[in-house]
Design an enzyme around this catalytic site. Structure first.
Site, short mmCIF file in Angstrom:
data_model
loop_
_atom_site.label_atom_id
_atom_site.label_comp_id
_atom_site.label_asym_id
_atom_site.label_seq_id
_atom_site.Cartn_x
_atom_site.Cartn_y
_atom_site.Cartn_z
N GLY A 1 28.44 49.91 19.05
CA GLY A 1 27.87 49.61 20.53
C GLY A 1 27.93 50.68 21.35
O GLY A 1 28.44 50.53 22.39
N LEU B 1 25.99 52.51 22.98
CA LEU B 1 25.02 52.82 24.14
C LEU B 1 25.25 51.65 25.26
O LEU B 1 24.67 51.58 26.31
CB LEU B 1 23.66 52.54 23.68
N GLY B 2 26.45 50.89 25.28
CA GLY B 2 26.83 50.03 26.08
C GLY B 2 27.40 50.63 27.42
O GLY B 2 27.58 51.74 27.51
N GLN B 3 28.02 49.48 28.27
CA GLN B 3 28.50 50.24 29.46
C GLN B 3 29.67 50.80 29.12
O GLN B 3 30.32 52.11 29.76
CB GLN B 3 28.98 48.93 30.31
N ARG C 1 20.49 49.45 19.18
CA ARG C 1 19.35 49.71 19.86
C ARG C 1 18.96 51.19 19.67
O ARG C 1 19.68 51.79 19.32
CB ARG C 1 19.81 49.60 21.48
N TYR D 1 32.71 33.50 24.18
CA TYR D 1 33.16 34.92 24.05
C TYR D 1 34.60 35.03 24.15
O TYR D 1 35.34 35.56 23.26
CB TYR D 1 32.60 35.29 25.50
N LYS E 1 37.39 36.57 21.41
CA LYS E 1 38.42 37.62 21.60
C LYS E 1 39.70 36.99 21.01
O LYS E 1 40.50 37.97 20.50
CB LYS E 1 38.48 37.96 22.98
#
Ligand code: NAD
Ligand code: SER
Length: 319
Positions: free
Chosen positions: A13, A15-17, A41, A146, A150
């Site tokens: 992951g 490329l995320g924030q 992506r 979500y 978690k």
């Protein structure tokens, strides 16, 4: 930061924030060729992540991850791939599959290949029954899919630590505020969007009520917390190892808007709550991080004023 040679890190992951800022920090520590950034992506050439190794990998494809672990002699995974709260409520089945299926794969791989693993948790583990100042240990009854993934993720991580000795660590991040990459479909996205709108158009319609108060954190603090937790001696970590509470700064949406007006006097913020209000209302407004302070010395550096100053000056420079 000190460079740690001989360690090869895989980031999912990426490329995320968070990945957009964690990958460069890891490359600075471990060396540019020792950090394998991956995402579902394709990468954009302008991404900062493009400065080193990047390859497409779906966290639901365990064989692909294993191939990368073996071919690059990976010893640590930073597992960032996930579906966040608002997107998760639009597609709960995808959220459950990616968040739990992806974590199950990296936990198994960590066990089989003797890897260290960082897997973030979230303030979304808490539910409406949590006190406004969320304790480290309290019943966890989230109402979003979500949040449920978690909670289950923390339980799974603890299972692999207790039963297989996998050195897995995690932080319950507050809402993260940053300017280098857009947030990925969470409830706290308003606290990032507001800055872009303030700089670009001078007005913003916020999707939560003015008095909505949530725990937030500037990304620099979050990246430092991540690296500090991973650097902590294993014997210093307690039962919170897979989901440490950490506090940054808590403020209402109106306080955030007012802090922006103090720097951009013409900025106008309206409030039109949507379904995300419900998710925000189910989370606590403040975090008790005494355990993280005691176990590995956590201390935030950015308050509201510093955070607003950093966000606005960086976005103004970009425009
Ligand atoms: P993000 O949505 O910005 O990035 C997640 C990345 O995962 C995306 O680039 C996406 O393309 C990728 N991804 C999605 N499905 C994938 C799959 N099947 N295989 C591989 N990659 C896939 O999220 P983020 O904000 O960077 O969050 C990273 C982690 O931190 C997540 O576990 C999230 O729950 C947690 N977290 C984030 C925040 C926050 O405010 N940003 C707060 C608390 C916890
Ligand atoms: N920022 C995240 C979200 O809003 C919290 O984990 O989904």
């Amino acid at each position: 930061m000190t460079e740690q040679s001989g360690s090869c890190v895989l980031v999912t992951g990426a490329l995320g924030q968070i990945g957009t800022e964690l990958v460069p920090a890891l490359r600075q520590r471990h060396g540019i060729d020792s950090v394998i950034a991956t995402d579902l992506r394709e990468i954009n050439d302008h991404s900062v992540v493009a400065s080193g190794i990047f390859t497409v990998a779906d966290v639901l494809d365990k064989n692909r991850l294993e191939e990368l672990i073996i071919s690059h002699s990976v010893d640590t995974i930073y597992h960032l791939a996930a579906i966040l709260s608002a997107t998760g409520e639009k597609n709960p089945e995808l959220c459950e599959r990616v968040n739990l299926g992806g974590l199950a794969n990296v936990l198994e791989l960590a066990k089989e290949h003797n890897l260290r693993l960082y897997t973030p948790s979230s303030i979304a583990v808490f539910g409406p029954d949590c006190p406004p100042l969320a304790p480290q240990e309290t019943p966890l009854n989230p109402t979003t899919m979500y949040g449920m993934t978690k909670v289950a993720g923390e339980v799974m991580a603890n299972y692999y630590w207790e039963n297989h000795g996998v050195d897995v660590r995690g932080i319950r991040y507050p809402g993260l505020i940053s300017w280098k990459a857009p947030p990925g479909g969470g409830t706290t996205d308003y606290a990032v969007e507001i800055f872009h709108h303030a700089v670009e158009s001078g007005n913003y319609t916020c999707f939560v009520k003015p008095d909505t108060k949530l725990p937030m954190m500037y990304m620099d603090d979050a990246i430092r917390a991540t690296l500090e937790l991973m650097d902590a001696p294993i014997e210093s970590l307690g039962t919170a190892r897979a989901g440490y509470n950490i506090a940054g700064v808590s403020f209402t949406a109106e306080e955030l808007s007012n802090a922006i007006v103090a720097k951009i006097p013409n900025f106008v913020c309206g409030f039109e709550p949507d379904i995300r209000q419900k998710y925000a209302d189910s989370w606590p407004s403040m975090i008790d991080d005494t355990q993280a302070q005691n176990d590995w010395g956590w201390k935030p550096l950015f308050g509201l004023e510093q955070l607003v100053g950093e966000m606005l000056s960086n976005l103004q420079d970009e425009n």
